[in-house]
Design an enzyme around this catalytic site. Structure first.
Site, PDB file in Angstrom:
ATOM      1  N   GLY A  13       0.842  -1.204   0.000  1.00  0.00           N
ATOM      2  CA  GLY A  13       0.000   0.000   0.000  1.00  0.00           C
ATOM      3  C   GLY A  13       0.870   1.243   0.000  1.00  0.00           C
ATOM      4  NE  ARG A  74      -1.124  -4.766  -0.061  1.00  0.00           N
ATOM      5  CZ  ARG A  74      -1.994  -3.763   0.025  1.00  0.00           C
ATOM      6  NH1 ARG A  74      -2.938  -3.622  -0.879  1.00  0.00           N
ATOM      7  NH2 ARG A  74      -1.935  -2.904   1.027  1.00  0.00           N
ATOM      8  CG  ASP A 105       4.044  -6.367   8.158  1.00  0.00           C
ATOM      9  OD1 ASP A 105       3.364  -6.153   7.136  1.00  0.00           O
ATOM     10  OD2 ASP A 105       3.556  -6.597   9.273  1.00  0.00           O
ATOM     11  CB  THR A 127       2.620   1.087   6.416  1.00  0.00           C
ATOM     12  OG1 THR A 127       1.260   0.897   6.834  1.00  0.00           O
ATOM     13  CG2 THR A 127       3.502   0.816   7.610  1.00  0.00           C
ATOM     14  CG  ASP A 129      -2.109   0.150   8.379  1.00  0.00           C
ATOM     15  OD1 ASP A 129      -2.939   1.050   8.164  1.00  0.00           O
ATOM     16  OD2 ASP A 129      -2.159  -0.972   7.832  1.00  0.00           O
ATOM     17  CG  ASP A 131       1.244  -2.273  10.532  1.00  0.00           C
ATOM     18  OD1 ASP A 131       2.072  -1.639   9.837  1.00  0.00           O
ATOM     19  OD2 ASP A 131       0.456  -3.097  10.038  1.00  0.00           O
ATOM     20  NE  ARG A 173      -6.832  -5.586   5.335  1.00  0.00           N
ATOM     21  CZ  ARG A 173      -6.856  -5.246   4.050  1.00  0.00           C
ATOM     22  NH1 ARG A 173      -7.994  -5.070   3.438  1.00  0.00           N
ATOM     23  NH2 ARG A 173      -5.745  -5.101   3.365  1.00  0.00           N
TER      24      ARG A 173
HETATM   25  O1  F6P Z   1      -1.646  -1.154   4.887  1.00  0.00           O
HETATM   26  C1  F6P Z   1      -2.192   0.049   4.563  1.00  0.00           C
HETATM   27  C2  F6P Z   1      -3.688  -0.066   4.310  1.00  0.00           C
HETATM   28  O2  F6P Z   1      -4.132   1.206   3.888  1.00  0.00           O
HETATM   29  C3  F6P Z   1      -4.514  -0.570   5.469  1.00  0.00           C
HETATM   30  O3  F6P Z   1      -4.805   0.402   6.438  1.00  0.00           O
HETATM   31  C4  F6P Z   1      -5.747  -1.049   4.754  1.00  0.00           C
HETATM   32  O4  F6P Z   1      -6.394  -2.020   5.540  1.00  0.00           O
HETATM   33  C5  F6P Z   1      -5.183  -1.626   3.490  1.00  0.00           C
HETATM   34  O5  F6P Z   1      -3.948  -0.986   3.257  1.00  0.00           O
HETATM   35  C6  F6P Z   1      -6.064  -1.433   2.279  1.00  0.00           C
HETATM   36  O6  F6P Z   1      -5.493  -2.085   1.208  1.00  0.00           O
HETATM   37  P1  F6P Z   1      -5.935  -1.881  -0.314  1.00  0.00           P
HETATM   38  O7  F6P Z   1      -5.343  -0.597  -0.789  1.00  0.00           O
HETATM   39  O8  F6P Z   1      -5.387  -3.049  -1.007  1.00  0.00           O
HETATM   40  O9  F6P Z   1      -7.431  -1.813  -0.331  1.00  0.00           O
END
Ligand code: F6P
Length: 322
Positions: A13, A74, A105, A127, A129, A131, A173
């Site tokens: 992301g 990804r 990660d 990120t 997040d 995290d 999440r």
């Molecule tokens: O890891 C970053 C994040 O924005 C999370 O907060 C979220 O759950 C996820 O990516 C969303 O992923 P995508 O962009 O694949 O919908």
């Protein structure tokens, strides 16, 4: 023998500040006489050989931009041994002797796998997040906090005008750092995060009733993405309290926007450090920040660590947002 050619990619992301990190990597490397490939769309670019040599001007005018000029992805193919071998073959063919991976990660797991197969990698924690366990603050987190806060402040205006309850979903999440800190910043009546089990009646309805009794007429409830559905929450709140309620999912707007000063500086420091580590012969390290000191950790160790949730801050929110 001294490294002469490295590559940089952004993966997973996106996060505001990735561009500033790439800029720092490129400028630091070029300043030390090292060539840099910019690899497009994360590990997919390594698999497909989708990359180009960057110069000082390739990274002009990106420090202030959200998103990533290198694009991101990804890559399910990279998770297979075949995909990984293709990526390694590209690195060998292009003479890439080290790789900087900006991501979260999941991206660091890929970096670890590549390092084990002979391509030295350094990770940059990017990120929203926040995290990454070994890192006090990830690149992108501060910008996302401010973006969320700005949007929820606007929701508060209309919530207040209508005597409503706004139930707001914030990204995360599996991680509630964004939700918790934004919740405090906007004075949310309740904050629900994946790390702390909640009771709907005790943690939402009773708190709303308690504050209603003291004259409060509008409410903000923050729900981290991983906790549940804000539309259902809003319907239930309206039904059980009689307060008109609306659900808002902030969504991907949280990942965009110009990086804050803090993220730009953090990304610049970390990107600079990543190149120094590679040139010092280090690999399988993630760059981190602790107590305002840029440091590095073994990626495998970093991936095993679990970030403790700040329960004291959670209690503070509980005590004062009432
Ligand atoms: O890891 C970053 C994040 O924005 C999370 O907060 C979220 O759950 C996820 O990516 C969303 O992923 P995508 O962009 O694949 O919908």
């Amino acid at each position: 023998m001294a490294i002469k050619k490295i590559a940089v990619l952004t993966s997973g992301g996106d996060a505001p500040g990735m561009n500033a990190a790439v800029r720092a990597v490129v400028r630091t490397a070029l300043g030390k006489g090292v060539q840099v490939y910019g690899v497009y769309r994360g590990y997919n670019g390594l698999i497909n050989g989708d990359m180009e040599l960057l110069n000082l001007r390739s990274v002009s005018d990106i420090i202030h931009r959200g998103g990533t000029a290198l694009y991101t992805a990804r890559s399910p193919e990279f998770c297979t041994e075949e995909g990984m071998q293709k990526a390694i073959a590209t690195c060998k063919e292009m003479g890439i002797e080290g790789l900087v991976v900006a991501g979260g990660d999941g991206s660091f797991r890929g970096a670890q796998d590549l390092t084990e197969r002979g391509i030295p990698c350094i990770g940059l924690p990017c990120t929203i997040d926040n995290d990454i366990a070994c890192c006090e603050q990830t690149i992108g987190y501060d910008t996302a906090l401010n973006t969320c806060m700005g949007m929820i402040d606007k929701l508060r205006d209309t919530s207040q005008s209508h005597d409503r309850c706004s139930v707001v979903e914030v990204m995360g999440r599996h991680a509630g750092y964004l939700a918790l800190n934004v919740g405090i910043a906007v004075g949310a009546t309740s904050i629900l995060v994946p790390e702390v089990p909640y009771d709907f009646d005790r943690d939402i309805l009773q708190r709303m009733k308690k504050t209603s009794a003291t004259g409060k007429k509008h409410f903000i409830i923050i729900v981290a993405e991983g906790v549940g559905h804000v539309v259902e929450f809003a319907e239930r709140i309206q039904k059980e309290t009689g307060v008109e309620s609306r659900a808002t999912i902030l969504g991907h707007v949280q990942r965009g926007g110009d990086p804050t000063v803090r993220d730009r500086v953090l990304a610049s420091r970390m990107g600079h450090c990543a190149v120094e580590l590679l040139l010092a012969g280090k690999s399988n390290r993630v760059v981190t920040i602790q107590g305002n000191r840029v440091m590095d950790y073994d990626i495998s160790e970093a991936l095993r660590m679990k970030k403790p949730f700040d329960i004291d801050l959670f209690r503070i929110a509980h005590d004062i947002s009432i």
